[in-house]
Design a protein around this motif. Structure first.
Motif, mmCIF file in Angstrom:
data_model
loop_
_atom_site.group_PDB
_atom_site.id
_atom_site.type_symbol
_atom_site.label_atom_id
_atom_site.label_comp_id
_atom_site.label_asym_id
_atom_site.label_seq_id
_atom_site.Cartn_x
_atom_site.Cartn_y
_atom_site.Cartn_z
ATOM 1 N N ARG A 122 0.832 -1.203 0.000
ATOM 2 C CA ARG A 122 0.000 0.000 0.000
ATOM 3 C C ARG A 122 0.866 1.252 0.000
ATOM 4 N NH1 ARG A 122 -5.257 -0.061 0.656
ATOM 5 N NH2 ARG A 122 -5.235 1.928 1.766
ATOM 6 N N LEU A 123 1.982 1.208 0.695
ATOM 7 C CA LEU A 123 2.908 2.336 0.717
ATOM 8 C C LEU A 123 3.471 2.589 -0.687
ATOM 9 C CD1 LEU A 123 4.445 4.371 2.544
ATOM 10 C CD2 LEU A 123 6.213 2.637 2.742
ATOM 11 N N VAL A 124 3.864 1.539 -1.373
ATOM 12 C CA VAL A 124 4.405 1.666 -2.734
ATOM 13 C C VAL A 124 3.342 2.233 -3.677
ATOM 14 C CG1 VAL A 124 5.257 0.357 -4.732
ATOM 15 C CG2 VAL A 124 6.160 -0.124 -2.446
ATOM 16 N N VAL A 125 2.120 1.736 -3.588
ATOM 17 C CA VAL A 125 1.037 2.248 -4.433
ATOM 18 C C VAL A 125 0.775 3.726 -4.114
ATOM 19 C CG1 VAL A 125 -1.428 2.047 -4.968
ATOM 20 C CG2 VAL A 125 -0.008 0.006 -4.835
ATOM 21 N N GLY A 126 0.870 4.090 -2.845
ATOM 22 C CA GLY A 126 0.720 5.489 -2.458
ATOM 23 C C GLY A 126 1.771 6.367 -3.099
ATOM 24 N N TRP A 127 3.006 5.906 -3.104
ATOM 25 C CA TRP A 127 4.084 6.667 -3.758
ATOM 26 C C TRP A 127 3.825 6.785 -5.257
ATOM 27 C CZ3 TRP A 127 8.330 3.555 -0.895
ATOM 28 C CH2 TRP A 127 8.641 4.179 0.316
ATOM 29 N N ILE A 128 3.409 5.683 -5.863
ATOM 30 C CA ILE A 128 3.137 5.684 -7.299
ATOM 31 C C ILE A 128 2.015 6.673 -7.627
ATOM 32 C CG2 ILE A 128 2.204 4.277 -9.190
ATOM 33 C CD1 ILE A 128 3.758 1.900 -7.942
ATOM 34 N N ALA A 129 1.033 6.783 -6.764
ATOM 35 C CA ALA A 129 -0.071 7.722 -6.985
ATOM 36 C C ALA A 129 0.349 9.155 -6.693
ATOM 37 C CB ALA A 129 -1.265 7.346 -6.108
ATOM 38 N N LEU A 130 1.133 9.339 -5.652
ATOM 39 C CA LEU A 130 1.456 10.685 -5.192
ATOM 40 C C LEU A 130 2.463 11.404 -6.086
ATOM 41 C CD1 LEU A 130 1.038 12.801 -2.983
ATOM 42 C CD2 LEU A 130 2.907 11.734 -1.730
ATOM 43 N N TYR A 131 3.503 10.730 -6.511
ATOM 44 C CA TYR A 131 4.576 11.393 -7.246
ATOM 45 C C TYR A 131 4.098 12.093 -8.524
ATOM 46 C CZ TYR A 131 9.017 12.286 -9.516
ATOM 47 O OH TYR A 131 10.062 12.901 -10.153
ATOM 48 N N PRO A 132 3.416 11.406 -9.438
ATOM 49 C CA PRO A 132 2.969 12.115 -10.642
ATOM 50 C C PRO A 132 1.918 13.184 -10.340
ATOM 51 C CG PRO A 132 2.255 9.827 -10.704
ATOM 52 C CD PRO A 132 3.121 9.982 -9.510
ATOM 53 N N THR A 133 1.098 12.935 -9.326
ATOM 54 C CA THR A 133 0.097 13.933 -8.942
ATOM 55 C C THR A 133 0.781 15.208 -8.471
ATOM 56 O OG1 THR A 133 -1.413 12.156 -8.299
ATOM 57 C CG2 THR A 133 -1.909 14.356 -7.476
ATOM 58 N N LEU A 134 1.796 15.067 -7.643
ATOM 59 C CA LEU A 134 2.552 16.228 -7.173
ATOM 60 C C LEU A 134 3.198 16.978 -8.328
ATOM 61 C CD1 LEU A 134 4.359 14.884 -3.999
ATOM 62 C CD2 LEU A 134 2.675 16.711 -4.088
ATOM 63 N N LEU A 135 3.836 16.256 -9.221
ATOM 64 C CA LEU A 135 4.491 16.901 -10.360
ATOM 65 C C LEU A 135 3.499 17.708 -11.196
ATOM 66 C CD1 LEU A 135 6.923 14.145 -11.683
ATOM 67 C CD2 LEU A 135 7.505 16.243 -10.459
ATOM 68 N N ILE A 136 2.368 17.105 -11.493
ATOM 69 C CA ILE A 136 1.369 17.776 -12.334
ATOM 70 C C ILE A 136 0.796 19.000 -11.635
ATOM 71 C CG2 ILE A 136 -0.934 17.517 -13.359
ATOM 72 C CD1 ILE A 136 -0.117 14.520 -13.844
ATOM 73 N N ILE A 137 0.401 18.840 -10.391
ATOM 74 C CA ILE A 137 -0.224 19.959 -9.680
ATOM 75 C C ILE A 137 0.770 21.086 -9.435
ATOM 76 C CG2 ILE A 137 -1.281 20.666 -7.496
ATOM 77 C CD1 ILE A 137 -2.750 17.956 -7.536
ATOM 78 N N LEU A 138 1.983 20.754 -9.026
ATOM 79 C CA LEU A 138 2.976 21.801 -8.798
ATOM 80 C C LEU A 138 3.301 22.543 -10.094
ATOM 81 C CD1 LEU A 138 5.347 20.049 -6.247
ATOM 82 C CD2 LEU A 138 3.633 21.815 -5.795
ATOM 83 N N PHE A 139 3.343 21.816 -11.202
ATOM 84 C CA PHE A 139 3.568 22.459 -12.498
ATOM 85 C C PHE A 139 2.411 23.392 -12.849
ATOM 86 C CE2 PHE A 139 2.846 22.461 -17.104
ATOM 87 C CZ PHE A 139 4.013 23.100 -17.519
#
Length: 72
Positions: A11-28
């Protein structure tokens, strides 16, 4: 005990997989707005957007995509 730890790690790995691209897109997408704000205010704006998007969209989508792996 090992099964519980393995499930939590997945679940932690899936959380990272979900969070990283979301952060990149939103911060951009927010960079044009937050560029001119102070760091605390920019962080507040980013968190106000990022938390609901990750909790309501990114995590559920990632859990659906990886459901089979998570249940194994």
């Amino acid at each position: 005990m090992m099964i519980f730890k393995k499930h939590r790690l997945k679940r932690l790995v899936v959380g990272w997989i979900a969070l990283y691209p979301t952060l990149l897109i939103i911060l951009f997408l927010l960079s044009g707005i937050t560029r001119y704000l102070s760091i605390p205010l920019a962080t507040l704006v980013e968190v106000i957007v990022i938390v609901p998007v990750t909790q309501l969209l990114a995590y559920p989508i990632a859990e659906k995509i990886f459901a089979k792996w998570l249940s194994s």
